[in-house]
Design a protein around this motif. Structure first.
Motif, PDB file in Angstrom:
ATOM      1  N   LEU A 191       0.836  -1.229   0.043  1.00 57.25           N
ATOM      2  CA  LEU A 191       0.119   0.061   0.266  1.00 57.25           C
ATOM      3  C   LEU A 191       0.935   1.348   0.199  1.00 57.25           C
ATOM      4  O   LEU A 191       1.981   1.133   0.544  1.00 57.25           O
ATOM      5  N   ARG A 199      -4.567   5.623   7.398  1.00 61.87           N
ATOM      6  CA  ARG A 199      -5.370   4.591   7.966  1.00 61.87           C
ATOM      7  C   ARG A 199      -4.992   4.126   9.327  1.00 61.87           C
ATOM      8  O   ARG A 199      -6.074   3.877  10.262  1.00 61.87           O
ATOM      9  N   LEU A 259      -8.550 -11.622   6.277  1.00 60.83           N
ATOM     10  CA  LEU A 259      -8.650 -10.326   5.398  1.00 60.83           C
ATOM     11  C   LEU A 259      -9.804  -9.753   5.077  1.00 60.83           C
ATOM     12  O   LEU A 259      -9.968  -8.737   4.562  1.00 60.83           O
ATOM     13  N   ASP A 260     -10.910 -10.606   5.284  1.00 63.90           N
ATOM     14  CA  ASP A 260     -12.344 -10.248   4.446  1.00 63.90           C
ATOM     15  C   ASP A 260     -12.890  -9.721   6.323  1.00 63.90           C
ATOM     16  O   ASP A 260     -13.906  -9.238   6.115  1.00 63.90           O
ATOM     17  N   PRO A 262     -14.319  -7.226   9.269  1.00 59.88           N
ATOM     18  CA  PRO A 262     -14.588  -5.728   9.379  1.00 59.88           C
ATOM     19  C   PRO A 262     -13.359  -5.063  10.072  1.00 59.88           C
ATOM     20  O   PRO A 262     -13.351  -3.804   9.621  1.00 59.88           O
ATOM     21  N   ALA A 265     -10.406  -5.686   6.548  1.00 60.03           N
ATOM     22  CA  ALA A 265     -10.668  -5.335   5.240  1.00 60.03           C
ATOM     23  C   ALA A 265     -10.456  -3.755   4.957  1.00 60.03           C
ATOM     24  O   ALA A 265      -9.935  -3.366   3.872  1.00 60.03           O
ATOM     25  N   PRO A 266     -11.035  -2.902   5.818  1.00 64.88           N
ATOM     26  CA  PRO A 266     -10.974  -1.355   5.402  1.00 64.88           C
ATOM     27  C   PRO A 266      -9.466  -0.956   5.186  1.00 64.88           C
ATOM     28  O   PRO A 266      -8.892  -0.111   4.767  1.00 64.88           O
ATOM     29  N   VAL A 268      -6.747  -2.936   4.484  1.00 61.40           N
ATOM     30  CA  VAL A 268      -5.950  -3.226   3.537  1.00 61.40           C
ATOM     31  C   VAL A 268      -6.545  -3.135   2.008  1.00 61.40           C
ATOM     32  O   VAL A 268      -6.132  -3.525   1.043  1.00 61.40           O
ATOM     33  N   LYS A 269      -7.708  -2.586   2.170  1.00 63.48           N
ATOM     34  CA  LYS A 269      -8.404  -2.084   0.808  1.00 63.48           C
ATOM     35  C   LYS A 269      -7.422  -1.264  -0.090  1.00 63.48           C
ATOM     36  O   LYS A 269      -6.800  -0.508   0.114  1.00 63.48           O
ATOM     37  N   GLY A 270      -7.595  -1.787  -1.257  1.00 66.30           N
ATOM     38  CA  GLY A 270      -6.640  -1.195  -2.530  1.00 66.30           C
ATOM     39  C   GLY A 270      -5.500  -1.786  -2.474  1.00 66.30           C
ATOM     40  O   GLY A 270      -4.384  -1.348  -3.435  1.00 66.30           O
ATOM     41  N   GLY A 271      -5.106  -2.655  -1.557  1.00 66.02           N
ATOM     42  CA  GLY A 271      -3.654  -3.008  -1.424  1.00 66.02           C
ATOM     43  C   GLY A 271      -3.468  -4.211  -2.381  1.00 66.02           C
ATOM     44  O   GLY A 271      -4.463  -4.749  -2.969  1.00 66.02           O
ATOM     45  N   LYS A 272      -1.907  -4.471  -2.667  1.00 60.02           N
ATOM     46  CA  LYS A 272      -1.717  -5.550  -3.671  1.00 60.02           C
ATOM     47  C   LYS A 272      -0.955  -6.676  -2.978  1.00 60.02           C
ATOM     48  O   LYS A 272       0.056  -6.270  -2.307  1.00 60.02           O
TER      49      LYS A 272
END
Length: 432
Positions: A191, A199, A259-260, A262, A265-266, A268-272
């Motif tokens: 990220l 974050r 990873l999913d 609550p 997930a926010p 790591v959102k958009g991470g590779k």
């Protein structure tokens, strides 16, 4: 350096072996370190938290040169259910002042840097070679065999990790017990640096470390971790091997669900995703440490000696590894002065460990593995904490109950016996 005989041969290029190599080479010893991977750190997944003051003793001000990620100022303990979570956070301003207390590191980078420092000090590092066995003259260990050739030394230091077949071959360790082992599944997610700092509410190079209990491991003994690096996040689950086998659960499934969650997930959102894998780790603490850590011509250090601590709040291994490598080097240097590399001479290593933070801390947390055998710790207490807080914060026009009454009701709803709760409380106090 001699082509076939050295002062010291070190097997394994992790923090323990590299710390020993650096200190010995700096003192003028002829040292060769043999690493099975393509380079030290090549076999390591993601990273962890290095409690770093011991490394500062070996290489003062190392952080100015080393590829460390962030210094850890924020510690968060999480009790998680499937849908909810409860965080207990501590931020220490002093933790951000040098000499720093701890850093997040990526082992592939960090181990490689420490190897370069050892080489600069004069150690020879040989990679891509697997040690097949030790070479003995009678009962004395005098070197190693790679299958194609033999290399001789006054002392062999086994730093070959948790599975250390070298220390088993030398008769210093027996077979590992499943209850002393855990399987870790890890991921590394890239990220942008500014996104991580926003974050996680971080300034500059500050970092955060999470310790997570509960649903993260499906109720299996163990836990999850989550660390911030400069431009990536390290996270994973660690699940005790015997409990995992009984439950028939796959760590990678638990990691996917984490990873999913609550909470995660926010963040790591958009991470590779750039790394994903599993490995074996130690969980037995003092119970994994052999009664003897030395033999005629040999010492064992780091994970090979079982030096890991899981206090429930923090996981330590790298600082114990580095410290043991330094003490092994000191023992070898003293043996060199006497030209005596017998078990009796090298036994000073064990005494150095006993007098240090390594064995003192291992003994302090010796009861932690027993405490962490309680299923309630991983299945019911996270649910209980979140349910109680839901009652505290929910206002639905129903008259509120006294907090103690709400707590007692929650204990009953979770079907936790007061005797079990008291027993766990006593064990927890003794363990910590």
């Amino acid at each position: 350096m001699s082509a076939d005989k050295y002062d010291v041969i070190i097997i394994g290029g992790g923090p323990a072996g590299l710390a020993a190599a650096y200190k010995l080479a700096e003192a003028g010893m002829e040292v060769v370190l043999i690493e099975r991977g393509d380079y030290p750190g090549s076999k390591n997944l993601s990273g962890g938290v290095l409690y770093s003051r011991i490394l500062d003793q070996l290489i003062p001000g190392f952080w100015e040169d080393a590829p460390v990620e962030r210094y850890i100022t924020n510690y968060i303990t999480t009790m998680m259910t499937k849908d909810d979570y409860f965080n207990l956070e501590y931020k220490g301003k002093a933790l951000g002042n040098p000499p720093y207390n701890a850093f997040a590191v990526l082992r592939a980078k960090f181990d490689r840097w420490l190897a370069e420092k050892a080489e600069e000090a004069g150690a020879m590092i040989v990679t891509g070679i697997k040690v097949e066995k030790v070479v003995k003259a009678g009962n004395r260990i005098i070197g190693i065999s790679t299958g194609e050739e033999e290399m001789l030394a006054d002392v062999v230091i086994a730093a070959d990790g948790i599975n250390s077949f070298i220390s088993r071959e030398a008769g210093l360790r027996g077979d590992l017990r499943p209850e002393h082992l855990a399987v870790g599944a890890k991921a590394l997610i890239e990220l942008p640096r500014e996104v991580i700092e926003e974050r996680f509410r971080l300034n500059s190079n500050e970092g955060t470390a999470f310790a997570i209990l509960g649903e993260a491991t499906y109720g299996v003994a163990g836990g999850a971790f989550f660390y911030t690096n400069l431009d990536s996040l390290s996270l994973g689950v660690v699940m005790r091997l015997d409990d995992l086998a009984r439950a028939g659960i796959k760590p990678v499934d638990a990691l996917d669900d984490l990873l999913d969650h609550p909470l995660v997930a926010p963040l790591v959102k958009g991470g590779k995703m750039v790394e994903y894998g599993a490995h074996l780790t130690g969980e037995g603490g003092l119970h994994m440490v052999p009664s003897k850590l030395y033999a005629d011509g040999m010492l064992i250090v780091g994970d090979a000696a079982g030096f890991t601590i899981n206090s429930g709040l923090v996981i330590r291994g790298m600082d114990l590894a580095i410290g043991s490598g330094m003490m092994a080097a000191d023992a070898v240097l003293e043996a060199k002065e006497k030209n005596d590399f017998s078990a009796n001479s090298l036994s000073v290593y064990q005494q150095k460990l006993e007098d240090s933070f390594i064995m003192k801390d291992l003994k302090l947390y010796a009861k932690m593995p027993e405490f962490m055998e309680s299923e309630r710790l991983f299945k019911q207490y996270s649910s209980m904490a979140n349910l109680l807080l839901a009652k505290v914060y929910t206002h639905d026009l129903t008259p509120k109950k006294h907090l103690l009454k709400s707590a007692m009701d929650t204990i009953k709803e979770e079907r936790i016996s007061m005797i079990g709760l008291i027993k766990d409380g006593i064990k927890g106090v003794r363990a910590l």
